[in-house]
Design an enzyme around this catalytic site. Sequence first.
Site, PDB file in Angstrom:
ATOM      1  N   ASP A  38      74.249 -35.812  15.909  1.00 23.75           N
ATOM      2  CA  ASP A  38      73.156 -34.831  15.918  1.00 23.75           C
ATOM      3  C   ASP A  38      73.497 -33.577  16.733  1.00 23.75           C
ATOM      4  O   ASP A  38      72.615 -32.886  17.229  1.00 23.75           O
ATOM      5  CB  ASP A  38      71.812 -35.457  16.335  1.00 23.75           C
ATOM      6  N   LYS A  93      65.182 -30.887  19.876  1.00 22.32           N
ATOM      7  CA  LYS A  93      64.752 -31.069  18.474  1.00 22.32           C
ATOM      8  C   LYS A  93      63.835 -32.276  18.372  1.00 22.32           C
ATOM      9  O   LYS A  93      63.829 -33.163  19.234  1.00 22.32           O
ATOM     10  CB  LYS A  93      65.956 -31.258  17.548  1.00 22.32           C
TER      11      LYS A  93
HETATM   12  O1  C5P Z   1      77.318 -40.010  16.450  1.00 24.27           O
HETATM   13  P1  C5P Z   1      76.821 -40.566  17.728  1.00 24.27           P
HETATM   14  O2  C5P Z   1      77.896 -40.682  18.774  1.00 24.27           O
HETATM   15  O3  C5P Z   1      75.639 -39.843  18.247  1.00 24.27           O
HETATM   16  O4  C5P Z   1      76.334 -42.042  17.414  1.00 24.27           O
HETATM   17  C1  C5P Z   1      76.077 -43.004  18.425  1.00 24.27           C
HETATM   18  C2  C5P Z   1      75.999 -44.384  17.794  1.00 24.27           C
HETATM   19  O5  C5P Z   1      74.841 -44.481  16.963  1.00 24.27           O
HETATM   20  C3  C5P Z   1      77.163 -44.694  16.852  1.00 24.27           C
HETATM   21  O6  C5P Z   1      78.228 -45.298  17.537  1.00 24.27           O
HETATM   22  C4  C5P Z   1      76.562 -45.668  15.857  1.00 24.27           C
HETATM   23  O7  C5P Z   1      76.509 -46.962  16.427  1.00 24.27           O
HETATM   24  C5  C5P Z   1      75.133 -45.191  15.765  1.00 24.27           C
HETATM   25  N1  C5P Z   1      74.906 -44.313  14.594  1.00 24.27           N
HETATM   26  C6  C5P Z   1      74.840 -44.878  13.343  1.00 24.27           C
HETATM   27  N2  C5P Z   1      74.593 -44.080  12.256  1.00 24.27           N
HETATM   28  C7  C5P Z   1      74.419 -42.746  12.402  1.00 24.27           C
HETATM   29  C8  C5P Z   1      74.473 -42.153  13.674  1.00 24.27           C
HETATM   30  C9  C5P Z   1      74.722 -42.974  14.770  1.00 24.27           C
HETATM   31  O8  C5P Z   1      74.977 -46.092  13.192  1.00 24.27           O
HETATM   32  N3  C5P Z   1      74.151 -42.012  11.316  1.00 24.27           N
END
Ligand code: C5P
Length: 360
Positions: free
Chosen positions: A152, A10
Amino acid sequence: MPTSVRSHAKINLGLGIGAPRADGFHALATVYQTIELHDVVTVTARPAAVTALRLTSNDARVPTDGRNTAWKMVELALEMLGLTAEVEIHIEKRLPVQGGLGAGSANAVAALVGLDVELGVRGIPGPKSGTWGTQDPWLAGRLEIAARVGSDVPLFLIGGTVLGLDRGQEVYPLPDVEPTWCVIATPEVGVSTPQAFRDWDALCAKEGLTPEASAGKLNELSRAYASAFAGVIPEGGQGAGSSGVLASNDNGREDLAGPQESALVRTGISSWIQNDFERVVFPQHPSLAEIKRLLAGADVPEAASSLVAMLSGSGSALFGLYLTRGDAEAACERLRPAGVKSYLTRTLSRAAYWRDMLSH
Ligand code: C5P
């Protein structure tokens, strides 16, 4: 028999970020768009007394244990289904292992789809099914576990053009953007997503962007995305997955044809969509801003400029969208002397995303 599933990447057609939240995440408003570029995930599964997973890859950088998103997804799915199985997952990396393209998240959904097919849980998912939608129990359960694996991941259960809200995991299908030529640039530099968010937090503190103010900004942005992208399909147009949107002209180039030609431009989307991460990532990595300029072609007098060029997610991948294949190839040529690897691809509609997922 093993089931091979295409795992499409994406890009983000715009990304607005809010102030940091108490739960450590950030509210987002983004438009995800799947593209043709893909890995292939092959799943073999058979019911067994106890669950045993094995993961392999042609790329040594891919983790082959519980850290892998595909592994996590399959584990959670078996738990949700109340099944135990021996599962083998092979990830054939074709996509760059590069931030911003959601490759690992796409791999997770591809593994889930492969698992479903292998265990005969449900036939080929996707918009073909009459009940497909967020009310569909198949989709609802899978969206929930996808959101647990990563913010995502859920978008890959929708495909095509997708509005992403909350921390990015709340997804809504938007009318598809017509297939559009796309160049992906994959610079050598790595961008850490958590670090990019921390830099964003520092910027919010400096500029006094409060959670309240950013909620207003994101609400406005999500409404703007919804109305702008909902207007992309021209009246009387066939919309997502329609065939014949690409035609060879006299030069043998495949160009966007017919009423779709200028939809992104006509609706004015390309003039205002932007990625907030650029504000913190470009100052840290000025070479990425330069690559954006090369993708855009705006500084090159003889070049046809892109419809839009920007960072994807927190990077370091960037993309440009173009009206013609020739314009996209010219952008690849501009990147070559700078030593930046690029990929020529197209955006992928929701119908094509699901149609191509298992047919190859
Ligand atoms: O959800 P995911 O594991 O992909 O997110 C990785 C890191 O990115 C999270 O631990 C957080 O620190 C940050 N993040 C965030 N806000 C989001 C998505 C991710 O702060 N909307």
